[in-house]
Design a protein around this motif. Structure first.
Motif, PDB file in Angstrom:
ATOM      1  N   SER A 177       0.824  -1.216   0.000  1.00 54.33           N
ATOM      2  CA  SER A 177       0.000   0.000   0.000  1.00 54.33           C
ATOM      3  C   SER A 177       0.852   1.259   0.000  1.00 54.33           C
ATOM      4  CB  SER A 177      -0.917   0.045   1.222  1.00 54.33           C
ATOM      5  OG  SER A 177      -1.608  -1.152   1.372  1.00 54.33           O
ATOM      6  N   LEU A 178       2.092   1.156   0.494  1.00 51.22           N
ATOM      7  CA  LEU A 178       2.982   2.324   0.476  1.00 51.22           C
ATOM      8  C   LEU A 178       3.055   2.913  -0.921  1.00 51.22           C
ATOM      9  CD1 LEU A 178       6.268   1.418   2.423  1.00 51.22           C
ATOM     10  CD2 LEU A 178       4.574   3.103   3.073  1.00 51.22           C
ATOM     11  N   TYR A 179       2.953   2.035  -1.925  1.00 48.37           N
ATOM     12  CA  TYR A 179       3.143   2.480  -3.305  1.00 48.37           C
ATOM     13  C   TYR A 179       1.824   2.823  -3.994  1.00 48.37           C
ATOM     14  CZ  TYR A 179       8.026   1.445  -2.817  1.00 48.37           C
ATOM     15  OH  TYR A 179       9.332   1.472  -2.403  1.00 48.37           O
ATOM     16  N   LEU A 180       0.703   2.684  -3.289  1.00 47.36           N
ATOM     17  CA  LEU A 180      -0.572   3.074  -3.897  1.00 47.36           C
ATOM     18  C   LEU A 180      -0.613   4.567  -4.151  1.00 47.36           C
ATOM     19  CD1 LEU A 180      -3.241   1.058  -1.877  1.00 47.36           C
ATOM     20  CD2 LEU A 180      -2.519   0.736  -4.245  1.00 47.36           C
ATOM     21  N   ILE A 181       0.183   5.314  -3.419  1.00 46.50           N
ATOM     22  CA  ILE A 181       0.124   6.768  -3.478  1.00 46.50           C
ATOM     23  C   ILE A 181       0.802   7.320  -4.732  1.00 46.50           C
ATOM     24  CG2 ILE A 181       2.276   7.331  -2.250  1.00 46.50           C
ATOM     25  CD1 ILE A 181      -1.039   8.823  -1.208  1.00 46.50           C
ATOM     26  N   VAL A 182       1.500   6.479  -5.494  1.00 47.73           N
ATOM     27  CA  VAL A 182       2.239   6.996  -6.652  1.00 47.73           C
ATOM     28  C   VAL A 182       1.724   6.467  -7.995  1.00 47.73           C
ATOM     29  CG1 VAL A 182       4.374   7.639  -5.507  1.00 47.73           C
ATOM     30  CG2 VAL A 182       4.028   5.266  -6.144  1.00 47.73           C
ATOM     31  N   PRO A 183       0.413   6.620  -8.247  1.00 50.35           N
ATOM     32  CA  PRO A 183      -0.121   6.092  -9.510  1.00 50.35           C
ATOM     33  C   PRO A 183       0.556   6.708 -10.725  1.00 50.35           C
ATOM     34  CG  PRO A 183      -1.702   7.585  -8.476  1.00 50.35           C
ATOM     35  CD  PRO A 183      -0.619   7.312  -7.468  1.00 50.35           C
ATOM     36  N   SER A 184       1.015   7.950 -10.613  1.00 49.43           N
ATOM     37  CA  SER A 184       1.608   8.583 -11.791  1.00 49.43           C
ATOM     38  C   SER A 184       3.108   8.328 -11.867  1.00 49.43           C
ATOM     39  CB  SER A 184       1.351  10.090 -11.767  1.00 49.43           C
ATOM     40  OG  SER A 184       1.879  10.653 -10.589  1.00 49.43           O
ATOM     41  N   GLN A 213      -4.077  -1.355  -7.953  1.00 46.99           N
ATOM     42  CA  GLN A 213      -4.789  -1.169  -6.698  1.00 46.99           C
ATOM     43  C   GLN A 213      -4.653  -2.434  -5.842  1.00 46.99           C
ATOM     44  OE1 GLN A 213      -5.956   1.892  -6.156  1.00 46.99           O
ATOM     45  NE2 GLN A 213      -6.823   1.513  -4.138  1.00 46.99           N
ATOM     46  N   PRO A 266      -1.421  -4.245  -2.265  1.00 47.97           N
ATOM     47  CA  PRO A 266      -1.386  -4.842  -0.926  1.00 47.97           C
ATOM     48  C   PRO A 266      -1.572  -6.363  -0.958  1.00 47.97           C
ATOM     49  CG  PRO A 266      -3.165  -3.195  -1.087  1.00 47.97           C
ATOM     50  CD  PRO A 266      -2.380  -3.136  -2.355  1.00 47.97           C
ATOM     51  N   TYR A 282       1.186  -9.345   0.075  1.00 39.97           N
ATOM     52  CA  TYR A 282       0.847 -10.334   1.094  1.00 39.97           C
ATOM     53  C   TYR A 282       1.079 -11.754   0.585  1.00 39.97           C
ATOM     54  CZ  TYR A 282      -1.949 -12.668   4.671  1.00 39.97           C
ATOM     55  OH  TYR A 282      -2.368 -13.478   5.682  1.00 39.97           O
TER      56      TYR A 282
END
Ligand code: SF4
Ligand code: SF4
Lengths: 260, 382
Positions: free
Chosen positions: B189-196, B205, B208, B212
């Motif tokens: 999820s840390l990387y969900l913030i960088v879609p661009s 999406q 996560p 896991y």
């Protein structure tokens, strides 16, 4: 009341008064650098590689997002959005994880790589001056009003008006209206925004929402998964007890498991 | 007789590794000094364009991921009640604990002001994935320490505390599985913030979930590898009839993971990046062939799973592919958006290698002083 800046690239003459004023206002050491760093919070540069002296010129600074990605990712609330508009930074809280740098869609926060006790550096829209009712230092310094300070609604109206009056002189979009969910800093230009070095592939919803979709489900998830795991334990433990009680069957059961 | 034959050999190996350890340790101390007195810029290749490098990509992402065997195995034994895997628990929980210790130490290097790490405990930002990871890692490290503590207590003859912990094992294990599920997935999820920013071969999406499931697969692979390494270093190992079913579980986890990854890649249209062999496409292939295709295909055959050599080879590929995957997400996939390439500096590598070496040394000491592995040979069976 929320305030912001409007930058009109068609007016900018590339004099650099804004970046110098910023250095002075925020007591940043050294000279203005070519790129934004922890010590240079805003830059102006020509985006015309063939004839740099002809412009157009472009500023780089924090966009002061409406839902700031940097503030959403900071684990210690060192970055926060003030109701007035600026996204400010509290260096006393920051532990230097640099998640804000990684996450910011506009690549704004910079780091003091040369310090043993480093902090982040980024434009704070002169939040201190705003409290005293003054505009940001860069807007005040601009000799040609390429950067103007004002209420967000007024600036947006002004930007649209300029585009309406001179449709051939502007790209028909106010940059910052929708980018990453909207920003307090708005930009208009005669050349396509990607030519100015701006990112045009940004989502229109704030990136923070994508994370929140996951994080907000954690409490429910913990409850369901916890009960589920306990249930598994309860069932298998019962099975074990039953097998034990039956005595000789225990061994069969082991064998059975071995062949599962 | 057996004993006399193995003892000198063992002593030689430990001597050799002590030497290696010493050689790594000196530069490690130098780099540590520079890091804390001259700043991150003096020792790393990190920059404003590339703020996260090897210490996040390898030490944090792989360190936590490869320690996933601990929660998996404790769940299998204590929740699914498959008691025959009991001998796997101790070495795995110990590795888990050391893995997390490794991660925390690495963060001490990576954080700009590590002495403020406790800030995450007092300034709460529930919108931050990093905040959640910090809490989970801290709590789970505590859980692992408690889970392991009976070994220490019993060694020194404190039976009462050991018994208390034994009585609490079910809630402990459930807490451990919950915390692990949360933070293993949250690292994705840390990387969900960088879609661009993150290349579409890796951005999804479902990150996560991917993190896991792949951690479960590779975490089991680690358990198998470790058994092999312990055999070589200490002459202690786990029995094949325990490892073979573990390999099956790994194949299932990696198979599910691989299919999900492919599905996302086909759906979001980035498959062409693979077929046209772009830089990202090649790196994806490397990760996918090593981490999914080879282990799944190899270890689908019973003959391979029951051959120690192939079992270890397959697990090794799985772990290697896992590491490449995490580095792809943290480095390869971010390079295009950053507009620059990143390669770790020698000091960065020295720190990572040094920390791994410390972890292994502590493991070796623990095996020496505590009953970690079942000692069937010496005691003539249980
Ligand atoms: S531009 Fe970046 S640093 Fe500025 S408010 Fe938005 S996310 Fe934060
Ligand atoms: S580097 Fe500092 S400001 Fe940025 S996210 Fe981390 S703690 Fe927050």
């Amino acid at each position: 009341m929320s305030v912001g800046l409007l930058f009109d690239a068609t007016r900018c003459i590339g004099c650099g008064a804004c970046s110098s004023a910023c250095k002075e206002q925020n007591k940043l050491p050294g000279v203005v650098e070519a790129k934004t760093t922890a010590y240079t919070w805003t830059t102006v540069k020509s985006v015309n590689p063939a004839k740099p002296e002809e412009g157009p010129y472009m500023r780089h600074l924090c966009m002061h997002c409406k839902v700031p990605t940097c503030a959403s990712v900071c684990p210690v609330l060192a970055l926060t959005k003030t109701p007035e508009g600026p996204v400010v930074y509290d260096s006393a809280k920051c532990m230097g994880c640099r998640y804000c740098m990684m996450a910011c869609p506009f690549d704004v926060p910079k780091y003091q790589w040369d310090k043993a006790v480093p902090i982040i550096g980024k434009c704070i829209l002169c939040a201190g001056r705003l409290k005293d009712g003054k505009p940001s230092a860069c807007a005040e310094a601009c000799p040609v009003q390429a950067t103007v300070f004002g209420k967000h609604e007024d600036l947006l109206r002004e930007a649209r008006e300029r585009i309406r009056q001179n449709p051939s002189g502007y790209v028909d979009h106010v940059y910052g209206l929708t980018e990453a969910g909207g920003t307090s800093v708005l930009m208009i230009s005669s050349v396509p925004f990607e030519k100015l070095g701006l990112k045009t592939d940004l989502p229109t919803e704030p990136p923070a929402m994508r994370t929140w979709q996951v994080l907000s489900n954690i409490p429910d998830f913990v409850a369901v998964w916890g009960v589920f795991l306990y249930g598994i334990h309860w069932i298998t433990a019962r099975r074990g007890e039953v097998a034990q009680a039956k005595g000789p069957l225990t061994k069969d059961m082991d064998d059975h498991e071995r062949h599962l | 007789m057996n004993q006399t034959a193995t003892l000198p050999a063992r002593r030689f190996r430990i001597g050799f590794w002590t030497g290696v350890f010493g050689i790594i340790f000196l530069p490690f101390l130098v780099v540590t000094f520079l890091r804390f007195f001259k700043g991150l810029g003096a020792v790393t290749n990190l920059s404003d364009k590339f703020p996260w490098g090897l210490w996040i990509g390898f030490d944090l992402l792989c360190g936590v991921g490869l320690a996933a065997g601990a929660f998996t195995i404790t769940a299998v034994v204590h929740l699914f009640n498959l008691k025959k895997f009991e001998p796997v628990v101790r070495p795995t929980v110990l590795t888990g604990f050391l893995g997390y210790g490794f991660v925390i130490l690495a963060l001490m290097f990576d954080l700009g002001q590590p002495w403020r790490i406790w800030h995450a405990l007092i300034y709460w930002n529930p919108h931050s994935v990093m905040f959640e990871v910090a809490w989970c890692v801290m709590l789970y490290t505590t859980v692992l320490a408690v889970e392991f503590s009976p070994v220490v207590f019993e060694r020194f003859g404190f039976h009462a505390p050991a018994r208390i912990i034994h009585g609490l094992i079910t809630p402990l294990v459930i807490a451990g599985v919950l915390l692990s599920t949360l933070h293993q997935s949250s690292l994705g999820s840390l990387y969900l913030i960088v879609p661009s920013k993150l290349h579409p071969l890796w951005y999804s999406q479902l990150l996560p979930l991917f993190f896991y499931v792949s951690a479960i697969g590779a975490g089991i692979g680690m358990v198998i590898l470790e058994s092999y390494l312990s055999e070589r270093a200490f002459g202690r190992h786990l029995e094949m009839d325990l490892l073979e079913p573990l390999a099956r579980a790994m194949v299932v986890a990696l198979g599910i993971y691989g299919l999900m990854r492919l599905q996302v890649i086909v759906r979001n249209g980035s498959f062409t990046a693979i077929t046209s062999l772009t830089y990202e496409g090649k790196m994806f292939l490397l990760e996918f062939v090593l981490g999914v295709i080879l282990p799944v295909v190899l270890l689908s055959f019973r003959r391979m799973r029951t051959s120690p050599r192939w079992l270890v080879t397959g697990s090794f590929f799985a772990v290697l592919g896992f590491v490449v995957n995490r580095l792809n997400i943290s480095v390869t996939g971010m390079e295009r958006a950053a507009g620059t390439r990143y390669l770790p500096s020698i000091p960065e590598i020295i720190v990572s290698v040094g920390l791994v070496a410390i972890g292994m040394a502590v493991f070796a000491l623990a095996v020496h002083f505590f009953p970690i592995f079942p000692e069937r040979k010496l005691e003539g069976g249980d």
